[in-house]
Design a protein around this motif. Structure first.
Motif, PDB file in Angstrom:
ATOM      1  N   GLN A 107     -38.818  -1.310  41.212  1.00 50.86           N
ATOM      2  CA  GLN A 107     -37.416  -0.908  41.159  1.00 50.86           C
ATOM      3  C   GLN A 107     -37.343   0.583  41.503  1.00 50.86           C
ATOM      4  N   PRO A 108     -36.292   1.023  42.167  1.00 51.03           N
ATOM      5  CA  PRO A 108     -36.204   2.451  42.511  1.00 51.03           C
ATOM      6  C   PRO A 108     -35.997   3.351  41.303  1.00 51.03           C
ATOM      7  N   GLU A 109     -35.720   2.752  40.136  1.00 53.49           N
ATOM      8  CA  GLU A 109     -35.457   3.560  38.939  1.00 53.49           C
ATOM      9  C   GLU A 109     -36.716   4.083  38.266  1.00 53.49           C
ATOM     10  N   PHE A 110     -37.912   3.605  38.678  1.00 56.98           N
ATOM     11  CA  PHE A 110     -39.122   4.118  38.040  1.00 56.98           C
ATOM     12  C   PHE A 110     -40.256   4.191  39.055  1.00 56.98           C
ATOM     13  N   ALA A 111     -41.280   4.949  38.690  1.00 54.03           N
ATOM     14  CA  ALA A 111     -42.470   5.094  39.534  1.00 54.03           C
ATOM     15  C   ALA A 111     -43.693   4.632  38.746  1.00 54.03           C
ATOM     16  N   TRP A 112     -44.619   3.990  39.441  1.00 56.62           N
ATOM     17  CA  TRP A 112     -45.876   3.567  38.831  1.00 56.62           C
ATOM     18  C   TRP A 112     -46.892   4.699  38.865  1.00 56.62           C
ATOM     19  N   ARG A 113     -47.628   4.856  37.777  1.00 53.39           N
ATOM     20  CA  ARG A 113     -48.762   5.770  37.729  1.00 53.39           C
ATOM     21  C   ARG A 113     -49.961   5.019  37.167  1.00 53.39           C
ATOM     22  N   VAL A 114     -50.954   4.814  37.994  1.00 56.51           N
ATOM     23  CA  VAL A 114     -52.176   4.135  37.560  1.00 56.51           C
ATOM     24  C   VAL A 114     -53.013   5.099  36.733  1.00 56.51           C
ATOM     25  N   ARG A 115     -53.417   4.685  35.563  1.00 59.16           N
ATOM     26  CA  ARG A 115     -54.204   5.535  34.675  1.00 59.16           C
ATOM     27  C   ARG A 115     -55.691   5.164  34.678  1.00 59.16           C
ATOM     28  N   GLU A 116     -55.967   3.880  34.609  1.00 56.79           N
ATOM     29  CA  GLU A 116     -57.368   3.438  34.553  1.00 56.79           C
ATOM     30  C   GLU A 116     -57.537   2.146  35.340  1.00 56.79           C
ATOM     31  N   ILE A 117     -58.729   1.972  35.904  1.00 55.27           N
ATOM     32  CA  ILE A 117     -59.115   0.735  36.563  1.00 55.27           C
ATOM     33  C   ILE A 117     -60.411   0.269  35.915  1.00 55.27           C
ATOM     34  N   ALA A 125     -58.647 -10.912  25.592  1.00 56.09           N
ATOM     35  CA  ALA A 125     -59.468 -10.099  24.700  1.00 56.09           C
ATOM     36  C   ALA A 125     -60.892  -9.942  25.217  1.00 56.09           C
ATOM     37  N   GLN A 126     -61.415 -10.953  25.899  1.00 59.57           N
ATOM     38  CA  GLN A 126     -62.793 -10.901  26.394  1.00 59.57           C
ATOM     39  C   GLN A 126     -62.935 -10.169  27.722  1.00 59.57           C
ATOM     40  N   ASP A 127     -61.838  -9.699  28.289  1.00 60.53           N
ATOM     41  CA  ASP A 127     -61.899  -8.963  29.561  1.00 60.53           C
ATOM     42  C   ASP A 127     -62.290  -7.515  29.290  1.00 60.53           C
ATOM     43  N   ARG A 128     -63.585  -7.277  29.240  1.00 60.57           N
ATOM     44  CA  ARG A 128     -64.127  -5.953  28.959  1.00 60.57           C
ATOM     45  C   ARG A 128     -64.825  -5.389  30.187  1.00 60.57           C
ATOM     46  N   PRO A 129     -64.731  -4.082  30.425  1.00 58.99           N
ATOM     47  CA  PRO A 129     -65.430  -3.495  31.582  1.00 58.99           C
ATOM     48  C   PRO A 129     -66.941  -3.604  31.428  1.00 58.99           C
ATOM     49  N   ILE A 130     -67.614  -3.758  32.557  1.00 59.74           N
ATOM     50  CA  ILE A 130     -69.070  -3.858  32.545  1.00 59.74           C
ATOM     51  C   ILE A 130     -69.670  -2.478  32.252  1.00 59.74           C
ATOM     52  N   PRO A 131     -70.821  -2.405  31.614  1.00 59.02           N
ATOM     53  CA  PRO A 131     -71.432  -1.102  31.260  1.00 59.02           C
ATOM     54  C   PRO A 131     -72.103  -0.462  32.469  1.00 59.02           C
ATOM     55  N   THR A 132     -71.297   0.092  33.338  1.00 62.59           N
ATOM     56  CA  THR A 132     -71.788   0.673  34.588  1.00 62.59           C
ATOM     57  C   THR A 132     -71.397   2.139  34.684  1.00 62.59           C
ATOM     58  N   HIS A 133     -72.342   2.973  35.122  1.00 64.80           N
ATOM     59  CA  HIS A 133     -72.073   4.382  35.409  1.00 64.80           C
ATOM     60  C   HIS A 133     -72.359   4.603  36.892  1.00 64.80           C
ATOM     61  N   GLY A 172     -67.881   1.479  33.152  1.00 64.81           N
ATOM     62  CA  GLY A 172     -67.115   0.495  33.888  1.00 64.81           C
ATOM     63  C   GLY A 172     -65.655   0.837  34.093  1.00 64.81           C
ATOM     64  N   VAL A 173     -65.257   2.090  33.865  1.00 63.06           N
ATOM     65  CA  VAL A 173     -63.850   2.483  33.963  1.00 63.06           C
ATOM     66  C   VAL A 173     -63.708   3.675  34.904  1.00 63.06           C
ATOM     67  N   VAL A 174     -62.768   3.573  35.847  1.00 69.38           N
ATOM     68  CA  VAL A 174     -62.365   4.702  36.690  1.00 69.38           C
ATOM     69  C   VAL A 174     -61.086   5.272  36.102  1.00 69.38           C
ATOM     70  N   ARG A 175     -61.111   6.547  35.722  1.00 76.01           N
ATOM     71  CA  ARG A 175     -59.931   7.207  35.163  1.00 76.01           C
ATOM     72  C   ARG A 175     -59.297   8.076  36.247  1.00 76.01           C
ATOM     73  N   VAL A 176     -58.015   7.899  36.441  1.00 73.93           N
ATOM     74  CA  VAL A 176     -57.294   8.534  37.545  1.00 73.93           C
ATOM     75  C   VAL A 176     -56.668   9.835  37.054  1.00 73.93           C
ATOM     76  N   PRO A 177     -56.914  10.979  37.739  1.00 78.28           N
ATOM     77  CA  PRO A 177     -56.296  12.252  37.345  1.00 78.28           C
ATOM     78  C   PRO A 177     -54.775  12.185  37.459  1.00 78.28           C
ATOM     79  N   GLN A 178     -54.087  12.352  36.344  1.00 76.99           N
ATOM     80  CA  GLN A 178     -52.631  12.192  36.340  1.00 76.99           C
ATOM     81  C   GLN A 178     -51.897  13.359  36.982  1.00 76.99           C
TER      82      GLN A 178
END
Length: 216
Positions: free
Chosen positions: A48-58, A161-169, A201-207
């Motif tokens: 919707q044009p009323e808001f913008a998405w900001r991805v925080r983590e993948i 609940a079981q969707d957990r990131p893999i232990p990867t660096h 297992g998580v990519v954190r996006v600079p806000q």
């Protein structure tokens, strides 16, 4: 972070291709989904044009696996075709070519993102958050989201609940963050990059980079 504006969606596909922009001819994927690709998935589900998405983590849910294929492409960009060719370029065999691509296979992610209201919005953020969650639960979308290329369609649903990131660096190096689109004729669309790291297992996006893409 405003937790009331935070949403999550699980996405998965048999294949994915998040093309590295430095590869000019042969396509090579980043090892994980880029923030711009994640934003594209969110907007395909609900925009919707009323808001913008900001991805925080993948969150990476499955091990990174590679696969090589040949893909049918055209030898030139559509914008460079002469006008008559735009009408029937599909029938011009001399423009067709097969190019090698290194893609990902059997991918699954959880996208954590926030909605940010724009100044002209009149409805509360809770309304849009509730709509998004209903659409995810029902499998609704404005257009079918995809993993980098349209032929790699995305399946999506609420995280479990079981969707957990893999232990990867992993040090990913320079990754495409998003595009700062031109708002005036004299401006150019500019790609923005950041130093991406996978931790647990998580990519954190600079806000802070969103201020550069959303600034008028």
């Amino acid at each position: 972070m405003d937790r009331d504006s935070t949403v999550a969606v699980k996405v998965w596909s048999d294949f994915a291709l998040f093309t590295r922009p430095e590869m000019k001819v042969e396509r090579v994927s980043y090892p994980v989904m880029t923030p711009s690709a994640a934003r594209g998935v969110l907007e395909a589900i609900f925009w919707q044009p009323e808001f913008a998405w900001r991805v925080r983590e993948i969150h990476i849910l499955k091990p990174i696996r590679w696969f090589s294929i040949l893909r049918n492409e055209v030898a030139r960009r559509v914008a460079k075709f002469p006008a008559p060719l735009l009408e029937d370029y599909a029938d011009a065999p001399d423009l067709r070519t097969q190019r090698h691509a290194v893609i990902l296979r059997d991918v699954a992610y959880v996208i954590i993102a926030t909605m940010h209201l724009r100044p002209h919005a009149t409805d509360p953020l809770a309304k849009y958050r509730a709509i998004f969650r209903r659409r995810v639960a029902r499998g609704q979308c404005f257009q079918r989201p995809y993993m980098g290329c349209r032929e790699f369609a995305v399946q999506f649903g609420p995280p479990r609940a079981q969707d957990r990131p893999i232990p990867t660096h992993l040090e990913l190096g320079t990754m495409l963050f998003d595009m700062r689109f031109a708002r005036r004729p004299e401006e150019d669309t500019v790609p923005l990059f950041f130093q991406a790291v996978v931790r647990e297992g998580v990519v954190r996006v600079p806000q802070n980079l969103y201020q550069r893409t959303e600034a008028s």
